[in-house]
Design a protein around this motif. Structure first.
Motif, PDB file in Angstrom:
ATOM      1  N   UNK A  85       0.847  -1.202   0.000  1.00 50.54           N
ATOM      2  CA  UNK A  85       0.000   0.000   0.000  1.00 50.54           C
ATOM      3  C   UNK A  85       0.880   1.249   0.000  1.00 50.54           C
ATOM      4  N   UNK A  86       1.916   1.215   0.814  1.00 48.86           N
ATOM      5  CA  UNK A  86       2.868   2.337   0.933  1.00 48.86           C
ATOM      6  C   UNK A  86       3.517   2.596  -0.428  1.00 48.86           C
ATOM      7  N   UNK A  87       3.959   1.517  -1.086  1.00 50.65           N
ATOM      8  CA  UNK A  87       4.617   1.644  -2.393  1.00 50.65           C
ATOM      9  C   UNK A  87       3.644   2.228  -3.419  1.00 50.65           C
ATOM     10  N   UNK A  88       2.398   1.803  -3.341  1.00 49.00           N
ATOM     11  CA  UNK A  88       1.382   2.305  -4.277  1.00 49.00           C
ATOM     12  C   UNK A  88       1.195   3.815  -4.095  1.00 49.00           C
ATOM     13  N   UNK A  89       1.180   4.251  -2.852  1.00 42.36           N
ATOM     14  CA  UNK A  89       1.007   5.688  -2.601  1.00 42.36           C
ATOM     15  C   UNK A  89       2.221   6.471  -3.108  1.00 42.36           C
ATOM     16  N   UNK A  90       3.409   5.941  -2.838  1.00 44.98           N
ATOM     17  CA  UNK A  90       4.634   6.616  -3.297  1.00 44.98           C
ATOM     18  C   UNK A  90       4.649   6.726  -4.826  1.00 44.98           C
ATOM     19  N   UNK A  91       4.124   5.712  -5.475  1.00 43.82           N
ATOM     20  CA  UNK A  91       4.085   5.682  -6.941  1.00 43.82           C
ATOM     21  C   UNK A  91       3.317   6.887  -7.517  1.00 43.82           C
ATOM     22  N   UNK A  92       2.348   7.399  -6.776  1.00 42.60           N
ATOM     23  CA  UNK A  92       1.665   8.641  -7.168  1.00 42.60           C
ATOM     24  C   UNK A  92       0.582   8.488  -8.215  1.00 42.60           C
ATOM     25  N   UNK A  93       0.159   7.262  -8.479  1.00 39.67           N
ATOM     26  CA  UNK A  93      -0.843   7.057  -9.534  1.00 39.67           C
ATOM     27  C   UNK A  93      -2.112   6.380  -9.026  1.00 39.67           C
ATOM     28  N   UNK A  94      -2.413   6.611  -7.775  1.00 38.42           N
ATOM     29  CA  UNK A  94      -3.664   6.040  -7.255  1.00 38.42           C
ATOM     30  C   UNK A  94      -4.847   6.788  -7.854  1.00 38.42           C
ATOM     31  N   UNK A  95      -5.922   6.054  -8.097  1.00 38.19           N
ATOM     32  CA  UNK A  95      -7.194   6.674  -8.464  1.00 38.19           C
ATOM     33  C   UNK A  95      -8.070   6.589  -7.221  1.00 38.19           C
ATOM     34  N   UNK A  96      -8.257   7.707  -6.545  1.00 42.00           N
ATOM     35  CA  UNK A  96      -8.982   7.676  -5.267  1.00 42.00           C
ATOM     36  C   UNK A  96      -8.055   7.273  -4.132  1.00 42.00           C
ATOM     37  N   UNK A  97      -8.585   6.490  -3.196  1.00 44.94           N
ATOM     38  CA  UNK A  97      -7.877   6.260  -1.932  1.00 44.94           C
ATOM     39  C   UNK A  97      -7.320   4.848  -1.787  1.00 44.94           C
ATOM     40  N   UNK A  98      -6.225   4.774  -1.054  1.00 44.04           N
ATOM     41  CA  UNK A  98      -5.582   3.477  -0.756  1.00 44.04           C
ATOM     42  C   UNK A  98      -5.917   3.103   0.698  1.00 44.04           C
ATOM     43  N   UNK A  99      -6.412   1.879   0.869  1.00 42.01           N
ATOM     44  CA  UNK A  99      -6.920   1.444   2.183  1.00 42.01           C
ATOM     45  C   UNK A  99      -6.097   0.263   2.710  1.00 42.01           C
ATOM     46  N   UNK A 100      -5.853   0.280   4.000  1.00 40.88           N
ATOM     47  CA  UNK A 100      -5.211  -0.864   4.663  1.00 40.88           C
ATOM     48  C   UNK A 100      -6.175  -1.395   5.722  1.00 40.88           C
ATOM     49  N   UNK A 101      -6.367  -2.714   5.710  1.00 41.34           N
ATOM     50  CA  UNK A 101      -7.309  -3.320   6.677  1.00 41.34           C
ATOM     51  C   UNK A 101      -6.591  -4.360   7.526  1.00 41.34           C
ATOM     52  N   UNK A 102      -6.708  -4.254   8.859  1.00 42.50           N
ATOM     53  CA  UNK A 102      -6.068  -5.261   9.723  1.00 42.50           C
ATOM     54  C   UNK A 102      -6.678  -6.642   9.500  1.00 42.50           C
TER      55      UNK A 102
END
Ligand SMILES: NC(=O)c1ccc[n+]([C@@H]2O[C@H](COP(=O)([O-])OP(=O)(O)OC[C@H]3O[C@@H](n4cnc5c(N)ncnc54)[C@H](OP(=O)(O)O)[C@@H]3O)[C@@H](O)[C@H]2O)c1
Length: 392
Positions: A375-392
């Protein structure tokens, strides 16, 4: 249910840099709420670029604070701080050790550091311990501090965790009641967590140019850049609740999505027309909500109405220079840097809009806590469409 002393899975980092590879999975005692906090079982957390920018050192030397920087408050913190003193003295200036230590463990004043490590219940020893500052969470209240009036055990909530400490990449976290709101059943946990920083930022940016979200107020032409991102996709929807004409920029693959969120005109930022920021129908912008980065003032200036304002949510040093210059020269066109000031009444308003179906969350992707680094890598990549979610 008291979580006192119970272990939880958490993810943090212990030095600047390193990106997703710098994240570490640890097992630590669950935090304990102080008098004005709730303990929540996290059901979803959402990432924002500020999380990995903080890891990169964006707020250095202010954040993360140096020793120790923990996800919320763990049981036995005072014991650990005492231990810290003992061990630091024994190791000398270079040997900064911190043990993630159980409340019941005892460390004698003359114990050697190696013994300390061996004896410690969990055996974690960290240098410069930091935690990923993930602040956006939704979950269920498990415990409330004695001064908490508005929440009770079992409530479903959305919370902004301590902005300097975060703690959202964990199974449990503590949140101030002042930045916690109830989450109705119509709002899934992922949507609730998603809207904290991103929708609050969009809301504050639009409010700062006096767009009234009840549709009253004069008609305004708005440009929203990076409208496919976390902040931008909320900004488009909120702006359209007001009396606005919205032009938006995004990549080619998201043109239809951004139109479906309500944008009147959409520009592909990778084309010359998109880079020029010119509205296809020739509108001059009364306000720009700037969520992309690295756009010079010269790109905005010709597209602004005579009193047009650019609200820059991605300010860099040059933004502050331009801001000062425009102020000093009494320019009617202005560039205004914006930093989020989170307020629970705005969170509540946004959660209600979500409940009514007036504010939708686009979820780019969901990851289990065990894959938080992806998830962290996806955010750093800068190309998310909308939001990135992490679920325990
Ligand atoms: N000031 C504050 O308090 C505050 C609060 C929240 C966020 N922020 C900042 O606001 C920025 C946006 O945050 P976010 O959560 O929305 O980020 P995000 O979700 O990571 O944004 C990613 C999106 O932006 C699009 N994009 C990137 N460059 C673009 C450009 N030049 N023109 C148009 N679209 C572009 C990408 O599209 P493609 O995939 O097609 O490239 C992608 O869909 C970040 O820099 C963040 O740190 C500031």
């Amino acid at each position: 249910m008291s979580m006192s002393g119970k272990l939880m899975h958490a993810v943090w980092y212990d030095s600047y840099g390193g990106g997703s590879a710098g994240l570490k999975h640890v097992e630590v005692p669950a935090p304990t709420p102080s008098k004005d906090e709730v303990l929540l079982k996290i059901e979803a957390a959402s990432l924002n670029p500020v999380d990995w920018k903080t890891q990169e050192g964006m707020f250095r030397p202010l954040l993360p604070r140096k020793f120790p920087h923990l996800p919320g408050k763990f049981d036995g913190l005072s014991v650990r701080i005492n231990c810290w003193d003992v061990v630091s003295k024994q190791l000398g200036a270079g040997g900064h050790l911190l043990d993630i230590h159980h409340h019941g463990d005892k460390v004698g004043a003359n114990q050697h550091a190696a013994d300390f490590k061996k004896q410690s219940k969990y055996g974690f020893m960290y240098k410069d311990l930091f935690v990923g500052t993930v602040t956006d969470a939704a979950g269920e209240v498990l415990e409330v501090g004695p001064e908490v009036k508005n929440f009770k055990v079992g409530d479903k909530i959305v919370a902004m965790l301590n902005p300097t400490g975060g703690g959202g990449l964990a199974e449990y976290a503590v949140a101030k009641q002042s930045l916690t709101v109830l989450r109705p059943p119509e709002v899934p946990a992922a949507d609730g967590a998603a809207l904290v920083v991103a929708a609050l930022t969009a809301h504050q940016a639009l409010s700062s140019v006096r767009i009234k979200l009840d549709g009253s107020g004069p008609r305004m032409n708005i440009l929203i850049t990076a409208a496919s991102g976390g902040v931008g996709h909320y900004a488009v929807q909120l702006a359209k609740l007001g009396n606005t004409h919205v032009t938006a920029t995004c990549g080619a693959r998201n043109l239809d999505l951004v139109k479906s969120l309500g944008a009147d005109e959409v520009l592909d930022y990778k084309t010359p027309e998109g880079a020029s920021l010119k509205s296809p129908s020739g509108q001059k912008y009364d306000a720009v909500i700037h969520c992309a980065s690295s756009t010079p003032w010269s790109a905005f200036e010709p597209n602004l109405s005579p009193t047009g304002k650019v609200i820059d949510v991605t300010p860099v040093l040059s933004t502050f220079w331009t801001y000062a210059l425009k102020k000093l020269t009494f320019s009617k066109k202005q560039l205004l840097p914006m930093i989020l000031t989170p307020k629970s009444e705005n969170m509540d308003y946004l959660v209600k809009l979500a409940k009514e179906g007036k504010l939708k969350t686009v979820i780019d992707s969901k990851y289990p806590l065990s894959k938080a680094e992806d998830a962290w890598a996806k955010s750093i990549d800068g190309h998310a469409t909308g939001k990135i979610i992490v679920e325990p």
